[in-house]
Scaffold this motif. Structure first.
Motif, mmCIF file in Angstrom:
data_model
loop_
_atom_site.group_PDB
_atom_site.id
_atom_site.type_symbol
_atom_site.label_atom_id
_atom_site.label_comp_id
_atom_site.label_asym_id
_atom_site.label_seq_id
_atom_site.Cartn_x
_atom_site.Cartn_y
_atom_site.Cartn_z
ATOM 1 N N VAL A 1 14.011 34.764 -154.610
ATOM 2 C CA VAL A 1 13.085 35.607 -154.350
ATOM 3 C C VAL A 1 12.232 35.332 -152.857
ATOM 4 C CG1 VAL A 1 10.721 36.457 -155.108
ATOM 5 C CG2 VAL A 1 12.445 36.294 -156.585
ATOM 6 N N ALA A 2 12.046 33.862 -152.618
ATOM 7 C CA ALA A 2 11.417 33.516 -151.458
ATOM 8 C C ALA A 2 12.566 33.922 -150.541
ATOM 9 C CB ALA A 2 11.333 32.106 -151.461
ATOM 10 N N GLU A 3 13.695 33.938 -150.359
ATOM 11 C CA GLU A 3 14.589 34.380 -149.475
ATOM 12 C C GLU A 3 14.787 35.933 -149.265
ATOM 13 O OE1 GLU A 3 19.535 34.426 -148.655
ATOM 14 O OE2 GLU A 3 18.831 33.506 -150.183
ATOM 15 N N ALA A 4 14.637 36.688 -150.389
ATOM 16 C CA ALA A 4 14.663 38.269 -150.408
ATOM 17 C C ALA A 4 13.434 38.676 -149.711
ATOM 18 C CB ALA A 4 15.038 38.636 -151.644
ATOM 19 N N SER A 5 12.181 38.039 -150.172
ATOM 20 C CA SER A 5 10.894 38.518 -149.566
ATOM 21 C C SER A 5 10.308 38.087 -148.349
ATOM 22 C CB SER A 5 9.906 38.388 -150.657
ATOM 23 O OG SER A 5 9.646 36.751 -150.970
ATOM 24 N N GLY A 6 10.969 36.815 -147.907
ATOM 25 C CA GLY A 6 10.472 36.277 -146.833
ATOM 26 C C GLY A 6 9.025 35.830 -146.941
ATOM 27 N N MET A 7 8.741 35.493 -148.169
ATOM 28 C CA MET A 7 7.214 34.862 -148.397
ATOM 29 C C MET A 7 7.131 33.842 -149.197
ATOM 30 S SD MET A 7 5.055 38.503 -148.972
ATOM 31 C CE MET A 7 5.551 39.176 -150.401
ATOM 32 N N ALA A 8 6.162 33.070 -149.248
ATOM 33 C CA ALA A 8 5.997 31.803 -150.157
ATOM 34 C C ALA A 8 5.652 32.438 -151.499
ATOM 35 C CB ALA A 8 4.965 31.020 -149.692
ATOM 36 N N THR A 9 6.408 31.922 -152.498
ATOM 37 C CA THR A 9 6.138 32.509 -154.028
ATOM 38 C C THR A 9 4.998 31.761 -154.604
ATOM 39 O OG1 THR A 9 7.876 30.966 -154.753
ATOM 40 C CG2 THR A 9 8.643 32.853 -154.077
ATOM 41 N N SER A 10 4.439 30.711 -154.149
ATOM 42 C CA SER A 10 3.408 30.100 -154.633
ATOM 43 C C SER A 10 2.338 29.594 -153.627
ATOM 44 C CB SER A 10 3.853 28.991 -155.441
ATOM 45 O OG SER A 10 4.700 27.995 -154.474
ATOM 46 N N ARG A 11 1.109 29.165 -154.043
ATOM 47 C CA ARG A 11 0.226 28.584 -153.148
ATOM 48 C C ARG A 11 0.367 27.484 -152.561
ATOM 49 N NH1 ARG A 11 -2.462 31.286 -157.599
ATOM 50 N NH2 ARG A 11 -3.733 32.990 -157.168
ATOM 51 N N ARG A 12 1.101 26.439 -153.630
ATOM 52 C CA ARG A 12 1.097 25.111 -153.283
ATOM 53 C C ARG A 12 2.680 24.626 -153.183
ATOM 54 N NH1 ARG A 12 -2.527 26.340 -157.106
ATOM 55 N NH2 ARG A 12 -4.680 25.660 -156.938
ATOM 56 N N GLY A 13 3.410 25.512 -153.131
ATOM 57 C CA GLY A 13 4.930 25.330 -152.847
ATOM 58 C C GLY A 13 5.897 25.133 -153.773
#
Length: 390
Positions: A71-83
């Motif tokens: 999901v991180a790769e597909a969206s280009g966004m961080a999936t969480s606040r803390r990593g």
């Protein structure tokens, strides 16, 4: 066939209602003990639950890590606040208790709106409470009714909760996601689907939703809506008296039937301000729905072996109108119907046709970037305003 009453056969409020005076002296606008007991009882139908299967927990944690990465790769966004994301496998009762606690602020705002203008409950112990009961029932019993309604709503949601985001609600303050292995495995068995495929789909769904709903601008928009919508209830005192004033405190069956009905206090009531608030919020729900469906579809086709069957089963499930979903829509305005889903899909398709995935990825970049109702229906307007078109 009617739903069984949680008050019959030794339900959670049976003993409490027999000690009505103690209930009436509860502090605060909502009786949280009643809410908690009723939420847990409704979620479990009064039955004990086994602890989550350790093997199911280990396997779901493995799938969550895979889903997180894709999901991180597909969206280009961080999936969480803390990593990183963590998983907490829970029972239905634990899901209900955790959710009720996380919604306290909004439910208190609702109680404040419904209780405005009411006289404070009398003090002075059981005798004073019982003396006031017959002549001032709506004001005295309000915290009990609100506690029962809040518990009923959360408990009904917990009955069918697969994970953290069965409905689009604000992200928790942590990066810990809940999963209910017993419900997940039961859903796979009911639809004759590979259990690992269903687990992976739930992981993908919840990671994508957490990625979007934990974005500061989106999270703030959700919180603002919930507090404003809950605070915009303006129920006239005579309407409350009509709904509650006929209750006979000596008739436990009358109390049981009324307190178990989530619509006792508000019914079909909706203020003009709430209708106004729903216009931008439904547009936000549509955008969230369209985007999350797009990412789930993109990643799911690679990771879920029986993706067409699993996605169709989840599509049908999402559009089922259970009692928890109906009450959630009435109390907080969170309602995801087919029209909203279709609207979000059309918005995403329109953005992709004009600006591709790069343009779509910028949907959640800035607070001012969230689409307005008009822009959801005309994606070119959103692209023009955010300088992505041309």
């Amino acid at each position: 066939m009617s739903e069984p009453s949680p008050f019959q056969g030794g339900g959670p409020l049976g003993d409490l209602l027999r000690n009505l005076a103690r209930l009436l002296t509860a502090q605060g606008p909502i009786n949280w003990e009643v809410a908690r007991q009723l939420a847990v009882w409704t979620a479990t139908e009064g039955n004990s639950e086994p602890n989550p299967d350790p093997l199911a927990r280990i396997r779901t944690e493995e799938l969550l890590r895979v889903a997180d990465m894709h999901v991180a790769e597909a969206s280009g966004m961080a999936t969480s606040r803390r990593g990183w994301l963590t998983l907490r496998c829970v029972t239905r009762a634990e899901w209900a208790a955790t959710t009720l606690e996380s919604w306290k602020q909004v439910l208190l705002r609702l109680a404040s709106a419904l209780g405005s203008g009411q006289a404070p409950a009398p003090s002075g112990g059981e005798v004073a409470a019982m003396d006031q009961l017959l002549g001032n029932l709506p004001q005295v019993i309000g915290p009990l009714v609100l506690g029962a309604q809040a518990g009923t709503m959360v408990g009904n949601l917990a009955v069918r909760a697969l994970g953290q985001y069965d409905v689009p609600v604000p992200a928790p303050n942590t990066d810990e996601l809940m999963a209910v292995p017993d419900v997940v495995d039961g859903f796979a068995k009911e639809w004759d689907l590979p259990v690992d495929d269903v687990r992976m789909y739930v992981c993908l769904r919840d990671v994508v939703h957490h990625t979007v709903l934990s974005r500061p601008s989106v999270n703030q928009a959700f919180q603002d809506h919930l507090l404003a919508y809950a605070g915009a209830f303006h129920v006239e005192m005579d309407a409350i008296e009509q709904r509650l004033g006929s209750l006979d405190p000596s008739d436990l069956f009358s109390l049981q039937q009324s307190l178990g009905d989530p619509e006792t206090l508000i019914g079909e009531m909706q203020s003009d301000e709430q209708r106004r608030l729903l216009v931008p919020f439904r547009a936000l729900l549509a955008a969230v729905s369209g985007y999350t469906d797009f990412v789930i579809d993109k990643v799911g086709r690679r990771l879920v072996g029986s993706y067409p069957l699993v996605s169709e089963a989840f599509r049908r499930r999402r559009l089922e109108d259970g009692p928890g979903q109906r009450v959630l829509g009435k109390l907080l305005g969170i309602e995801l119907d087919q029209a909203t889903v279709d609207r979000g899909h059309a918005f995403v398709v329109g953005v992709l046709e004009r600006a591709g995935e790069e343009g779509l990825a910028r949907l959640w970049d800035k607070p001012g970037g969230l689409p307005t109702p008009a822009e959801v229906d005309a994606p070119g307007l959103w692209l023009a305003r955010t300088e992505l078109l041309g």
